[in-house]
Design an enzyme around this catalytic site. Structure first.
Site, PDB file in Angstrom:
ATOM      1  N   TYR A  11       0.829  -1.221   0.000  1.00 24.59           N
ATOM      2  CA  TYR A  11       0.000   0.000   0.000  1.00 24.59           C
ATOM      3  C   TYR A  11       0.864   1.273   0.000  1.00 24.59           C
ATOM      4  CZ  TYR A  11      -3.043   3.538   2.302  1.00 24.59           C
ATOM      5  OH  TYR A  11      -3.717   4.677   2.659  1.00 24.59           O
ATOM      6  N   GLY A  36       1.975  -8.058  -0.956  1.00 26.96           N
ATOM      7  CA  GLY A  36       1.865  -7.039  -1.997  1.00 26.96           C
ATOM      8  C   GLY A  36       1.270  -7.600  -3.280  1.00 26.96           C
ATOM      9  N   ILE A  52      13.716  -9.371   1.522  1.00 21.64           N
ATOM     10  CA  ILE A  52      14.789  -8.455   1.941  1.00 21.64           C
ATOM     11  C   ILE A  52      16.041  -9.207   2.374  1.00 21.64           C
ATOM     12  CG2 ILE A  52      13.476  -6.379   2.505  1.00 21.64           C
ATOM     13  CD1 ILE A  52      13.226  -7.330   5.359  1.00 21.64           C
ATOM     14  N   ALA A  71       9.212  -3.015   3.506  1.00 18.14           N
ATOM     15  CA  ALA A  71       8.814  -4.424   3.584  1.00 18.14           C
ATOM     16  C   ALA A  71       8.716  -4.887   5.034  1.00 18.14           C
ATOM     17  CB  ALA A  71       9.824  -5.281   2.829  1.00 18.14           C
ATOM     18  N   ALA A  72       7.534  -5.359   5.429  1.00 19.69           N
ATOM     19  CA  ALA A  72       7.338  -5.800   6.813  1.00 19.69           C
ATOM     20  C   ALA A  72       5.984  -6.469   6.949  1.00 19.69           C
ATOM     21  CB  ALA A  72       7.381  -4.594   7.758  1.00 19.69           C
ATOM     22  N   TYR A 138       4.511  -6.487  17.111  1.00 21.17           N
ATOM     23  CA  TYR A 138       4.683  -5.672  15.901  1.00 21.17           C
ATOM     24  C   TYR A 138       5.462  -4.401  16.236  1.00 21.17           C
ATOM     25  CZ  TYR A 138       3.596  -2.185  12.373  1.00 21.17           C
ATOM     26  OH  TYR A 138       3.701  -1.174  11.451  1.00 21.17           O
ATOM     27  N   LYS A 142       9.548  -3.335  15.277  1.00 21.17           N
ATOM     28  CA  LYS A 142       9.920  -2.107  14.560  1.00 21.17           C
ATOM     29  C   LYS A 142      10.838  -1.233  15.419  1.00 21.17           C
ATOM     30  CE  LYS A 142       7.464  -2.010  10.597  1.00 21.17           C
ATOM     31  NZ  LYS A 142       7.881  -1.450   9.300  1.00 21.17           N
ATOM     32  N   LEU A 192      -9.892   0.619  10.017  1.00 21.40           N
ATOM     33  CA  LEU A 192     -11.227   1.208  10.108  1.00 21.40           C
ATOM     34  C   LEU A 192     -11.768   1.724   8.766  1.00 21.40           C
ATOM     35  CD1 LEU A 192     -13.626   2.204  11.784  1.00 21.40           C
ATOM     36  CD2 LEU A 192     -12.303   4.285  12.280  1.00 21.40           C
ATOM     37  N   ARG A 289     -11.675  -3.274  21.691  1.00 21.13           N
ATOM     38  CA  ARG A 289     -10.705  -4.202  21.114  1.00 21.13           C
ATOM     39  C   ARG A 289      -9.515  -4.257  22.067  1.00 21.13           C
ATOM     40  NH1 ARG A 289      -8.492  -2.771  15.133  1.00 21.13           N
ATOM     41  NH2 ARG A 289      -7.164  -1.427  16.392  1.00 21.13           N
TER      42      ARG A 289
HETATM   43  N1  UFG Z   1     -12.040   0.099  14.675  1.00 23.92           N
HETATM   44  C1  UFG Z   1     -13.402  -0.132  14.852  1.00 23.92           C
HETATM   45  N2  UFG Z   1     -13.999  -1.022  14.034  1.00 23.92           N
HETATM   46  C2  UFG Z   1     -13.347  -1.709  13.066  1.00 23.92           C
HETATM   47  C3  UFG Z   1     -11.961  -1.460  12.876  1.00 23.92           C
HETATM   48  C4  UFG Z   1     -11.339  -0.548  13.709  1.00 23.92           C
HETATM   49  O1  UFG Z   1     -14.024   0.463  15.720  1.00 23.92           O
HETATM   50  O2  UFG Z   1     -13.965  -2.523  12.369  1.00 23.92           O
HETATM   51  C5  UFG Z   1     -11.386   1.077  15.544  1.00 23.92           C
HETATM   52  C6  UFG Z   1     -10.214   0.499  16.313  1.00 23.92           C
HETATM   53  O3  UFG Z   1     -10.630  -0.173  17.471  1.00 23.92           O
HETATM   54  C7  UFG Z   1      -9.403   1.758  16.590  1.00 23.92           C
HETATM   55  C8  UFG Z   1      -9.665   2.628  15.348  1.00 23.92           C
HETATM   56  O4  UFG Z   1     -10.850   2.095  14.747  1.00 23.92           O
HETATM   57  O5  UFG Z   1      -9.912   2.415  17.699  1.00 23.92           O
HETATM   58  C9  UFG Z   1      -8.551   2.553  14.339  1.00 23.92           C
HETATM   59  O6  UFG Z   1      -8.250   1.185  14.116  1.00 23.92           O
HETATM   60  P1  UFG Z   1      -7.297   0.674  12.964  1.00 23.92           P
HETATM   61  O7  UFG Z   1      -7.232  -0.813  13.080  1.00 23.92           O
HETATM   62  O8  UFG Z   1      -7.701   1.272  11.672  1.00 23.92           O
HETATM   63  O9  UFG Z   1      -5.900   1.313  13.341  1.00 23.92           O
HETATM   64  P2  UFG Z   1      -5.060   1.176  14.696  1.00 23.92           P
HETATM   65  O10 UFG Z   1      -5.119   2.520  15.354  1.00 23.92           O
HETATM   66  O11 UFG Z   1      -5.434   0.028  15.515  1.00 23.92           O
HETATM   67  O12 UFG Z   1      -3.642   0.793  14.088  1.00 23.92           O
HETATM   68  C10 UFG Z   1      -2.757   1.735  13.561  1.00 23.92           C
HETATM   69  C11 UFG Z   1      -1.912   1.085  12.485  1.00 23.92           C
HETATM   70  C12 UFG Z   1      -1.111  -0.044  13.065  1.00 23.92           C
HETATM   71  C13 UFG Z   1      -0.298   0.473  14.190  1.00 23.92           C
HETATM   72  C14 UFG Z   1      -1.159   1.178  15.186  1.00 23.92           C
HETATM   73  C15 UFG Z   1      -0.299   1.844  16.198  1.00 23.92           C
HETATM   74  O13 UFG Z   1      -2.744   0.609  11.462  1.00 23.92           O
HETATM   75  O14 UFG Z   1      -0.266  -0.569  12.071  1.00 23.92           O
HETATM   76  O15 UFG Z   1      -1.933   2.182  14.560  1.00 23.92           O
HETATM   77  O16 UFG Z   1      -1.025   2.348  17.214  1.00 23.92           O
HETATM   78  F1  UFG Z   1       0.333  -0.550  14.821  1.00 23.92           F
END
Ligand code: UFG
Length: 342
Positions: A11, A36, A52, A71-72, A138, A142, A192, A289
């Site tokens: 992405y 990817g 890598i 890449a990760a 994760y 990093k 989300l 969550r």
């Molecule tokens: N959420 C929902 N419903 C869903 C999906 C997500 O309510 O179906 C909420 C999550 O609980 C969170 C928010 O939306 O409160 C954002 O969630 P994401 O999964 O989109 O993103 P995160 O904040 O959990 O994760 C992001 C990056 C990760 C990284 C993290 C670090 O995507 O790679 O931030 O805090 F590790």
């Protein structure tokens, strides 16, 4: 500049590769296609399908000026159940890459780090000097690479920039209908905005709001969303900085947060999706969550000071571009489900 982009079929990697090409750089993408897509490698980039840990022959032949390392593995829940994948791919894999770079005299690197290195913050906005206490493998995998880069800068004169992304969203949309648009399309989707767009398109019946009693204005979690094109702009600036300093042999490692500096709640994101798509996008209250902090917001002052970077695209623009990308990818779904336009 001649640049090796690891993870350039993913992405963020595909968007940054396209922007690098537009800026006149020569790009070689190294990607094992584990997550990817070959057709996400922008036209104009050379593509090597390899991991890598197999970068040596590529760097040996290439006369590269710098590496941009995406890449990760990046699924937080998977990192909890299968941490070995994260230590192997993200940490050991990065070590192998740095050793290849050292062997072939490539000392400039831009590394894709993450807000997950901080874990649960004591205060927001999060500064780069805030404690790093990752709450999952994760983030830990990093953070280990960030430490690695600091020591490679000190001992081996590497010139490195780590960019700690907050919540990346949006897409790069080509002005015509042809190639050149790149965005998010994960086989396992946990984020989300793409999930909300799938609900808007009718691919999922409803969205779960993960936690509605957080100490936030509307009870749902607050995150700092950043447009992938703003993120790409920061990478180009970081690349210039890393390569400019690579020649002096002094070694440097800059760490910068990449966020907008302000937060949006889950409910605000859903409202934006409804506004932009014109679809009802049903959402239901659900339990927290596990491991989700209430609020994550970046301070982006350091990126402004050090890189001259300022994000310019707001949440509605992120959702609009992500929706446009989704519609181009799945026209049959996005066009067909119409439960009306509002
Ligand atoms: N959420 C929902 N419903 C869903 C999906 C997500 O309510 O179906 C909420 C999550 O609980 C969170 C928010 O939306 O409160 C954002 O969630 P994401 O999964 O989109 O993103 P995160 O904040 O959990 O994760 C992001 C990056 C990760 C990284 C993290 C670090 O995507 O790679 O931030 O805090 F590790």
């Amino acid at each position: 500049m001649r640049v090796l982009v690891t993870g350039g079929a993913g992405y963020i990697g595909s968007v940054v590769s396209a922007e690098l090409l537009d800026a006149g750089h020569q790009v070689t993408v190294l990607d094992n296609l584990s997550t990817g897509h070959a057709d996400a490698v922008p036209a104009g980039a050379e593509f090597v399908q390899a991991s890598i840990t197999e970068a040596d022959p590529v760097l040996a032949g290439g006369q590269f000026d710098a590496v941009v390392h995406f890449a990760a593995k990046s699924l937080v829940p998977e990192s909890v159940t299968a941490p070995e994948l994260y230590w192997q791919n993200n940490t050991a894999g990065s070590l192998a890459l740095l050793e290849s770079m050292r062997r072939h005299d490539v000392g400039a690197i831009v590394f894709s780090s993450t807000a997950a290195t901080y874990g649960e913050p004591d205060t927001v906005p999060i500064l780069e000097s805030s404690p790093t206490r990752p709450t999952n493998p994760y983030g830990a995998s990093k953070l280990a690479v960030d430490h690695m880069l600091t020591s490679y800068a000190a001992a081996h004169g590497f010139s490195a920039v780590s960019l700690r992304y907050f919540n990346v969203a949006g897409a790069r949309i080509a002005s015509d209908d042809s190639a050149g648009s790149y965005g998010e399309r994960h086989a396992t989707e946990t984020h989300l905005i793409p999930i909300a767009l799938q609900v808007a398109a009718g691919l999922r019946p409803e969205l779960q709001v993960n936690g509605v009693h957080y100490p936030t204005p509307d009870g749902s979690c607050v995150r700092d969303y950043i447009h992938v094109l703003d993120l790409a702009d920061a990478h180009l600036r970081a690349l210039d900085r890393a390569s400019a300093r690579a020649g002096d042999g002094q070694g440097s490692h800059l760490i910068c947060n990449l966020g907008s500096g302000s937060g949006s709640s889950v409910r605000e994101v859903i409202e934006s999706v409804r506004r932009i798509t014109g679809r009802p996008t049903p959402a239901v209250d659900a339990p927290n969550r596990p491991g989700d902090p209430a609020v994550l917001i970046a301070s982006n002052d350091k990126a402004a000071d050090e890189l001259g970077w300022r994000p310019t695209r707001d949440l509605d623009r992120m959702v609009a571009d992500a929706w446009e990308f989704f519609q181009r990818l799945r026209p049959e779904v996005a066009g067909a489900t119409g439960s009306g336009n509002g």
